[in-house]
Motif scaffolding. Structure first.
Motif, PDB file in Angstrom:
ATOM      1  N   LYS A  91       3.486   1.174   2.496  1.00 39.62           N
ATOM      2  CA  LYS A  91       4.268   1.159   1.986  1.00 39.62           C
ATOM      3  C   LYS A  91       5.234   1.864   2.466  1.00 39.62           C
ATOM      4  O   LYS A  91       4.780   2.628   2.661  1.00 39.62           O
ATOM      5  N   GLU A 133      -3.855  -0.490  -0.578  1.00 43.39           N
ATOM      6  CA  GLU A 133      -3.112  -1.639  -1.634  1.00 43.39           C
ATOM      7  C   GLU A 133      -1.558  -1.243  -1.720  1.00 43.39           C
ATOM      8  O   GLU A 133      -1.395  -2.007  -2.357  1.00 43.39           O
ATOM      9  N   GLU A 154      -5.173 -11.792  -0.500  1.00 47.21           N
ATOM     10  CA  GLU A 154      -4.848 -10.651  -1.618  1.00 47.21           C
ATOM     11  C   GLU A 154      -4.984 -11.334  -2.697  1.00 47.21           C
ATOM     12  O   GLU A 154      -5.040 -11.753  -3.911  1.00 47.21           O
ATOM     13  N   HIS A 176      -1.290  -3.333   5.569  1.00 44.97           N
ATOM     14  CA  HIS A 176       0.386  -3.676   4.874  1.00 44.97           C
ATOM     15  C   HIS A 176       1.294  -3.318   4.464  1.00 44.97           C
ATOM     16  O   HIS A 176       0.560  -1.806   3.317  1.00 44.97           O
ATOM     17  N   GLU A 215       7.182 -10.541   1.748  1.00 42.60           N
ATOM     18  CA  GLU A 215       7.942 -11.802   0.662  1.00 42.60           C
ATOM     19  C   GLU A 215       8.932 -11.423   0.879  1.00 42.60           C
ATOM     20  O   GLU A 215       9.993 -10.505   0.189  1.00 42.60           O
TER      21      GLU A 215
HETATM   22  O1  G3I Z   1       1.029   6.415  -8.281  1.00 41.19           O
HETATM   23  C1  G3I Z   1       2.298   6.259  -9.084  1.00 41.19           C
HETATM   24  C2  G3I Z   1       1.565   7.355 -10.879  1.00 41.19           C
HETATM   25  O2  G3I Z   1       1.965   8.388  -9.795  1.00 41.19           O
HETATM   26  C3  G3I Z   1       2.900   7.028 -11.504  1.00 41.19           C
HETATM   27  O3  G3I Z   1       2.639   7.896 -12.908  1.00 41.19           O
HETATM   28  C4  G3I Z   1       2.033   5.802 -12.402  1.00 41.19           C
HETATM   29  C5  G3I Z   1       3.873   5.364 -12.982  1.00 41.19           C
HETATM   30  O4  G3I Z   1       5.364   5.142 -12.563  1.00 41.19           O
HETATM   31  O5  G3I Z   1       3.675   4.326 -10.902  1.00 41.19           O
HETATM   32  C6  G3I Z   1       1.608   5.184  -9.828  1.00 41.19           C
HETATM   33  O6  G3I Z   1       2.472   4.294  -8.587  1.00 41.19           O
HETATM   34  C7  G3I Z   1       2.727   2.652  -8.938  1.00 41.19           C
HETATM   35  C8  G3I Z   1       0.733   2.130  -7.877  1.00 41.19           C
HETATM   36  O7  G3I Z   1       1.356   1.377  -8.307  1.00 41.19           O
HETATM   37  C9  G3I Z   1      -0.036   2.681  -8.527  1.00 41.19           C
HETATM   38  O8  G3I Z   1      -0.493   1.861  -8.834  1.00 41.19           O
HETATM   39  C10 G3I Z   1       3.813   2.309  -8.749  1.00 41.19           C
HETATM   40  O9  G3I Z   1       4.398   2.246  -9.515  1.00 41.19           O
HETATM   41  C11 G3I Z   1       3.429   0.569  -8.976  1.00 41.19           C
HETATM   42  O10 G3I Z   1       5.314   0.354  -8.433  1.00 41.19           O
HETATM   43  C12 G3I Z   1       2.959   0.268  -7.795  1.00 41.19           C
HETATM   44  O11 G3I Z   1       2.369  -1.166  -8.096  1.00 41.19           O
HETATM   45  C13 G3I Z   1       1.931  -2.070  -6.390  1.00 41.19           C
HETATM   46  C14 G3I Z   1       2.865  -2.971  -6.305  1.00 41.19           C
HETATM   47  O12 G3I Z   1       2.217  -3.485  -4.732  1.00 41.19           O
HETATM   48  C15 G3I Z   1       3.935  -2.581  -5.857  1.00 41.19           C
HETATM   49  O13 G3I Z   1       4.180  -1.337  -4.079  1.00 41.19           O
HETATM   50  C16 G3I Z   1       0.712  -2.041  -7.699  1.00 41.19           C
HETATM   51  O14 G3I Z   1      -0.526  -1.270  -7.086  1.00 41.19           O
HETATM   52  C17 G3I Z   1       0.282  -3.485  -5.929  1.00 41.19           C
HETATM   53  O15 G3I Z   1      -1.325  -3.937  -6.686  1.00 41.19           O
HETATM   54  C18 G3I Z   1       0.871  -4.326  -5.931  1.00 41.19           C
HETATM   55  O16 G3I Z   1       0.557  -5.059  -4.660  1.00 41.19           O
HETATM   56  C19 G3I Z   1       1.326  -6.469  -3.838  1.00 41.19           C
HETATM   57  C20 G3I Z   1       1.441  -6.105  -2.750  1.00 41.19           C
HETATM   58  O17 G3I Z   1       2.008  -5.205  -1.953  1.00 41.19           O
HETATM   59  C21 G3I Z   1       2.273  -7.836  -2.315  1.00 41.19           C
HETATM   60  N1  G3I Z   1       1.960  -8.434  -3.248  1.00 41.19           N
HETATM   61  C22 G3I Z   1       1.729  -8.679  -4.309  1.00 41.19           C
HETATM   62  C23 G3I Z   1       0.822  -7.247  -4.633  1.00 41.19           C
HETATM   63  C24 G3I Z   1       0.913  -7.729  -6.158  1.00 41.19           C
HETATM   64  O18 G3I Z   1       1.613  -6.405  -7.184  1.00 41.19           O
END
Ligand code: G3I
Length: 379
Positions: A83, A79, A290, A116, A170
């Motif tokens: 990255k 997920e 996705e 990914h 993207e």
């Molecule tokens: O792990 C940290 C945690 O330690 C911290 O307390 C928390 C609060 O800031 O953040 C956590 O990290 C988050 C992570 O997800 C895990 O939950 C990041 O802030 C957050 O930005 C991240 O979001 C991910 C997002 O991509 C950005 O990378 C989502 O899980 C993930 O589902 C999403 O996936 C994207 C695909 O890669 C591309 N297409 C769209 C899709 C959905 O947005």
């Protein structure tokens, strides 16, 4: 076939008799979504995370979640763990610990893995240091070194198991309807130069792998411009001979309003088919990378919502599975509570978004049945 002896038959019957009634009466386990997809020469998979801090997550560390993914899927995609923000905490370091964790678990579970993403080409998703990086006296050369080193290092580490990569994710600037500018593109002179180098480097480093441009353009009316921008990007790749094999269609389909004619979200079937026809007409294969559903416009009632989500899902899958160029199909998570949508697109009524094939009790939802039925119907 070896005929069982009388003793073995009786032994078998005794063992059967010893099973609790609930098990004996239990209907045979339904074919997995992956098994159904394979009947049509495809695979079904899901995103999964690596989260040593909490088992209560859509992660390998959650035994119930891991078991569900092993049961239903033939492949997984990290997920977040592949990255740049996860791998590259600084310009000279790689932290593969989380991605190694997912790959190790997948290998042990007999699951394939998708990559990914080698380059999420958006400043928001660059590590902070890369947005303000000093590329020095020869910015283009330094940017090329950074990008090619990253792609060669990641593909060398996982190339034995990963055979399909989202090389670029993207890359459209929706305000300018053109490829987005970043610190890398400013150093190299254009976004196209960055994207082309990424794909050429991936082809060289992973010659037999499927190279994918991944994006979230979709069939809803609000995505018309995005579809046009992606078509232009794909045409550009063909004109420049950029080695791109497939379009990754994220398929975060959404219902932000309802079409009174259908009772589900409005979608542009004719235009979406025209878009897909143009994409495959340029020789690109297709993936669903996705899949999930945003149910914002649906009423709170769970049974009503699940039925409409299943209806919308079936319409989408029936259309997409009509394309023989469509390969792998992945969900962006299997269980509602762990979906990114709970944080990114919460409902106004505060109720959980019912975005995934399984609910929080790991019970299959009508959406799961709709996906299975579509696989069965379209083979
Ligand atoms: O792990 C940290 C945690 O330690 C911290 O307390 C928390 C609060 O800031 O953040 C956590 O990290 C988050 C992570 O997800 C895990 O939950 C990041 O802030 C957050 O930005 C991240 O979001 C991910 C997002 O991509 C950005 O990378 C989502 O899980 C993930 O589902 C999403 O996936 C994207 C695909 O890669 C591309 N297409 C769209 C899709 C959905 O947005």
């Amino acid at each position: 076939m070896i005929e069982p002896t009388r003793r073995q038959t009786l032994g078998g019957l005794a063992a059967l008799a010893a099973l609790p009634a609930s098990v004996r009466a239990a209907p045979p386990a339904p074919a997995s979504l992956d098994a159904l997809a394979r009947k049509g020469g495809r695979r079904f998979g899901s995103a999964i995370a690596w989260n040593p801090r909490s088992m209560d997550s859509g992660s390998v560390q959650n035994p119930a979640y891991a078991a569900l993914v092993r049961r239903e899927c033939g492949l997984v995609v990290p997920e977040n763990e592949m990255k740049w923000q996860w791998l590259r905490k600084s310009p000279d370091s790689f932290d593969f610990s989380a991605m190694d964790g997912i790959v190790g678990w997948a290998k042990a579970s007999g699951l394939a893995v998708r990559g990914h993403t080698l380059l999420w080409h958006r400043p928001k998703w660059f590590p902070g240091w890369l947005n303000k990086y000093d590329f020095g006296a020869n910015p283009a050369t330094e940017a090329e070194r950074l990008l090619t080193t990253h792609i060669r290092t990641v593909t060398a580490r996982y190339g034995a198991i990963i055979k399909s990569w989202d090389v670029v994710n993207e890359a459209i600037d929706h305000d300018r309807n053109a490829p987005i500018e970043t610190s890398l593109s400013r150093a190299m002179g254009s976004p196209e130069a960055v994207l082309d180098l990424a794909f050429h480097t991936a082809r060289e480093a992973a010659p037999g792998a499927e190279l994918v441009y991944n994006d979230y353009m979709s069939w809803e009316p609000a995505h018309a411009k995005h579809c046009a921008d992606v078509l232009r990007l794909l045409e550009g790749f063909r004109k420049r001979g950029t080695p791109v094999d497939a379009l990754g269609i994220q398929s975060h389909i959404e219902m932000f309003s309802l079409d009174p004619a259908t009772g589900v979200g409005p979608y542009r079937e004719r235009e979406w088919r025209a878009f897909l026809d143009e994409v495959v007409g340029m020789g690109y294969r297709l993936l669903i990378t996705e899949f999930d559903v945003k149910d914002k416009a649906l009423p709170s009632d769970v049974a009503v919502r699940d039925a409409k989500i299943a209806d919308y899902t079936r319409r989408y899958f029936d259309l997409m599975l009509g394309y023989e160029q469509l390969g792998d199909i992945l969900a962006w998570g299997m269980v509602d509570k762990y979906s990114w949508l709970q944080g990114f697109a919460p409902r106004d009524d505060g109720r959980e978004v019912r975005a995934c094939p399984y609910d929080d009790a790991y019970a299959a939802k009508p959406m799961r049945a709709a996906i299975a039925a579509s696989f069965a119907a379209t083979g």
